[in-house]
Design a protein around this motif. Structure first.
Motif, mmCIF file in Angstrom:
data_model
loop_
_atom_site.group_PDB
_atom_site.id
_atom_site.type_symbol
_atom_site.label_atom_id
_atom_site.label_comp_id
_atom_site.label_asym_id
_atom_site.label_seq_id
_atom_site.Cartn_x
_atom_site.Cartn_y
_atom_site.Cartn_z
ATOM 1 N N PHE A 125 -14.493 57.003 -45.875
ATOM 2 C CA PHE A 125 -13.178 56.592 -45.406
ATOM 3 C C PHE A 125 -12.318 57.842 -45.207
ATOM 4 O O PHE A 125 -12.604 58.895 -45.763
ATOM 5 N N LEU B 40 -5.161 52.998 -43.549
ATOM 6 C CA LEU B 40 -6.356 53.700 -44.009
ATOM 7 C C LEU B 40 -6.083 55.171 -44.286
ATOM 8 O O LEU B 40 -7.001 55.925 -44.598
ATOM 9 N N LEU C 89 -12.803 48.241 -36.559
ATOM 10 C CA LEU C 89 -12.652 49.643 -36.925
ATOM 11 C C LEU C 89 -13.841 50.432 -36.395
ATOM 12 O O LEU C 89 -14.993 49.973 -36.475
ATOM 13 N N ALA D 87 -8.624 51.922 -34.907
ATOM 14 C CA ALA D 87 -8.569 50.470 -34.959
ATOM 15 C C ALA D 87 -8.340 49.929 -33.554
ATOM 16 O O ALA D 87 -7.446 50.392 -32.838
ATOM 17 N N MET E 137 -11.150 57.587 -38.047
ATOM 18 C CA MET E 137 -11.276 56.170 -37.738
ATOM 19 C C MET E 137 -10.250 55.771 -36.691
ATOM 20 O O MET E 137 -9.200 56.402 -36.551
ATOM 21 N N SER F 252 -7.585 46.332 -31.686
ATOM 22 C CA SER F 252 -7.217 44.946 -31.962
ATOM 23 C C SER F 252 -6.878 44.227 -30.669
ATOM 24 O O SER F 252 -6.406 44.824 -29.696
ATOM 25 N N ARG G 95 -9.518 42.535 -35.414
ATOM 26 C CA ARG G 95 -9.456 43.990 -35.441
ATOM 27 C C ARG G 95 -10.833 44.556 -35.737
ATOM 28 O O ARG G 95 -11.532 44.083 -36.628
ATOM 29 N N ARG H 111 -15.677 54.115 -36.820
ATOM 30 C CA ARG H 111 -15.733 55.255 -37.732
ATOM 31 C C ARG H 111 -16.695 56.304 -37.183
ATOM 32 O O ARG H 111 -17.819 55.985 -36.783
ATOM 33 N N ASP I 195 -6.367 56.768 -36.553
ATOM 34 C CA ASP I 195 -5.856 56.989 -37.910
ATOM 35 C C ASP I 195 -4.845 55.913 -38.297
ATOM 36 O O ASP I 195 -3.659 56.198 -38.512
ATOM 37 N N PRO I 196 -5.263 54.641 -38.356
ATOM 38 C CA PRO I 196 -4.313 53.583 -38.714
ATOM 39 C C PRO I 196 -3.701 53.831 -40.083
ATOM 40 O O PRO I 196 -4.379 54.300 -41.006
#
Length: 655
Positions: A569, A654, A614, A577, A575, A579, A612, A616, A650-651
């Motif tokens: 993480f 997180l 993610l 996101a 990362m 949606s 949503r 990575r 980079d939400p």
């Protein structure tokens, strides 16, 4: 290419203005060439605002550069329509930074420039400019000797070197003065400094110390709270090179400081540093990018240390600036955890009491010593959550189903969604009419403490009524996290209540955020040698509590970073996101040219209509991920039938 006398030759490319058009459409995220009419007055310069014809209408934009036309377009060039202002508000360095930030966050250059350059105030531009600030020849002596290599850090700033440090501030430290001293050392070398803090309260403190250390008119403060005219006036002073030092909230992270030598950020874990506007840049990342582009010194500072800052240390990019353990012990208060098995055996009623016996005795001793007591309560309001007394079901509004809360002892329950009072509550599960508190807010805590410690003065700080400082003397302050007022000499006791409300949140950053909030409160206490005591109502075996007891933010940050590295993480990975509706998300991912290392997580539902997903990737593939996402968003923006999706690199949840 041109033909002359039957021969092919290279024709010189015309000199044009390359313009960034102010448009949120991602497929327009590039520079457009415009011819410069000879009769245009005033003449355009790099960084000025212009109006240009585009797609049948006039649009605003910035001239990013003036030079030969690009090879991207071979058709006839259109002319600039007007120069809005000849003031070059966009500097070359900020334009380059904005492009880098847009690329990192898969956003548009125009969106970043909207954050970087405040709206124009024509009247302010016409004001006569003030005299430039005088040089800082001999800055006052600094008090950095408590930290290992602290004086060497200042010496490196004076010598125009590039020290990059992560500074763990001691409890009770006058951090605004320390940052002002670092800015003074930088300015004395002939370079500029930029310091970013989370909120206006912190900015007011830093502004006052910069005025004291630097002298008058040698710095400006930039924040949205200034208002349009004052902010633009301060911005122009910076852009024109009239002041060497800038302090501000995240609105100042793009400030066009001339000959920048130092960037600094205080409390980089505070969520206020994350901009809520597209492309959602974080002030820490903007400053670190700026440090790389402009070769500046860096100071990432706070009472706690984030995993992102720890990564800078472990990678060797920055060095830790910390105090020796004996110095830490002399400055830190005594921290007493209450909540393990031995505590429960000695005080069985502490599981149900609002204030355990140890906390009660500590507060009483501080008040008897004429010292104030700080009580940190995580929730605002009086009773922010209610349930049925009989069956314990959450109490909901009979109209919309929203949660009920009370604003005072005698007030009727009110729905937190529709605002309607629930005068005649009846539980739909068991028919019960009585209500009980699920969560006790700061206002109710203050009321209980006022009765328990009468006639001691009890103050509250939080929400829209935040106290900045209180007078010394016996009193009790109940504050929500981040709203704790300062007191001369420090608090005699600090009580950290309802640890479960912070630690049990469904958030990757729950422990990190808890330690950050606790350490900010603990830093306001007196040292243990002066009787300062902190009582934290939590199990002493928790890592968060252990780090607080030892005042060891570096150990806690290393532990957090190690856990996230194992789980893959952020900040160990990058990362993004995505949606939107399920069909739109699936279609969008299929259209993306993503790195081979990408790993999808999810999708998970957000509500009944959207989900949503993610994505990575490793840190080295972060740029490729952002580029692929932006290209896919741009391609979909051209299609009228494409369902909308939202992309965020980079939400915040997180980070």
């Amino acid at each position: 290419m041109r033909y002359k006398y039957g021969m092919l030759f290279d024709a010189p490319r015309p000199i044009v203005a390359r313009v960034c058009i102010d448009s949120p459409l991602p497929h327009l995220d590039r520079l457009f060439d415009y011819r410069i009419p000879a009769e245009l007055t005033p003449a355009p310069v790099p960084g000025c605002r212009v109006r240009v014809p585009f797609s049948g209408r006039r649009m605003s934009g910035f001239v990013v550069e003036i030079g030969p036309a690009s090879d991207e377009y071979a058709g006839p060039l259109r002319s600039l329509a007007a120069v809005v202002s000849a003031e070059p508000v966009l500097s070359e360095n900020v334009a380059r930074l904005a492009r880098a930030v847009a690329d990192r966050y898969a956003g548009n250059l125009s969106d970043v420039l909207r954050l970087a350059v405040p709206p124009r105030q024509a009247r302010v531009e016409k004001d006569p400019p003030p005299e430039p600030a005088g040089p800082i020849v001999d800055p006052p002596p600094a008090e950095w000797r408590r930290y290992r290599h602290g004086e060497s850090f200042l010496e490196a700033l004076r010598d125009r070197r590039m020290p990059r440090v992560v500074w763990d501030s001691l409890p009770g430290e006058d951090w605004p003065t320390r940052l002002a001293e670092a800015a003074a050392a930088t300015a004395a070398s002939g370079k500029g400094a930029l310091l970013i803090v989370p909120d206006q309260r912190d900015l007011d403190r830093l502004d006052a110390q910069l005025s004291y250390v630097l002298g008058p008119d040698r710095h400006v403060s930039l924040s949205a709270a200034l208002g349009p005219a004052k902010r633009y006036r301060a911005f122009l002073r910076v852009r024109r090179g009239l002041v060497p030092v800038v302090a501000g909230t995240r609105a100042a992270m793009f400030a066009p400081v001339e000959n920048l030598g130092l960037v600094g950020i205080w409390d980089d874990g505070d969520e206020s540093h994350s901009d809520p506007h597209a492309p959602y840049p974080h002030a820490r990342e903007v400053l670190l990018t700026r440090a790389e582009l402009e070769s500046t010194a860096v100071i990432v500072a706070g009472h706690s240390r984030t995993p992102q800052a720890q990564l800078l240390v472990e990678s060797g990019w920055a060095r830790p600036l910390t105090a020796d353990r004996d110095v830490v012990r002399s400055w830190a208060p005594r921290v007493v955890p209450v909540g393990d098995d031995s505590d429960l055996a000695a005080d069985p009623d502490s599981t149900t009491a609002r204030l355990p016996s140890v906390a009660w005795r500590t507060a009483r001793a501080a008040l008897r010593a004429d010292a104030p007591v700080l009580v940190q309560s995580p929730r605002r309001g009086y009773l922010p959550a209610l349930s049925c007394q009989d069956c314990r079901r959450r109490a909901g509004c009979s109209r919309c189903g929203g949660p009920l809360a009370r604003s005072s002892r005698s007030a009727a329950p009110v729905c937190q969604w529709c605002g309607q009072p629930e005068e005649d509550f009846r539980c739909p599960e068991c028919g019960g009419r009585r209500l009980r508190a699920v969560v006790v807010g700061a206002a109710r805590t203050a009321e209980e403490l006022g009765r328990a410690f009468a006639p001691t003065v009890v103050r509250t700080s939080g929400g829209s009524e935040i106290l900045d400082e209180i007078p010394a003397g016996p009193s009790i302050v109940v504050a929500t996290p981040g709203a704790e007022p300062r007191v001369p000499g420090g608090y005699g006791a600090v009580l950290l209540l309802d640890a479960w409300a912070l630690l049990s949140r469904a958030d990757l950053r729950a422990e990190e955020e808890t330690f950050r909030r606790w350490s900010a409160a603990v830093a306001l206490a007196r040292p243990a040698r002066d009787g300062g005591t902190v009582v934290v109502v939590a199990d002493g075996g928790l890592a968060t509590v252990q780090a607080l007891v030892r005042w060891d933010p570096a150990w806690f940050a290393a532990r957090e970073l190690d856990q996230r590295s194992q789980l893959r993480f952020p900040p160990a990975v990058r990362m993004a996101a995505v949606s939107g509706s399920p069909a739109a998300v699936a279609e969008f991912v299929d259209e993306c040219a993503l790195p081979s290392s990408v790993e999808p997580l999810g999708p998970v539902p957000i509500d009944e209509h959207s989900e949503r997903l993610l994505l990575r990737v490793s840190r080295r593939d972060g740029a490729a991920l952002s580029a692929g996402l932006h290209a896919a968003v741009s391609a979909r923006a051209i299609r009228k039938d494409a369902a909308p999706v939202r992309v965020r690199v980079d939400p915040r949840e997180l980070l």
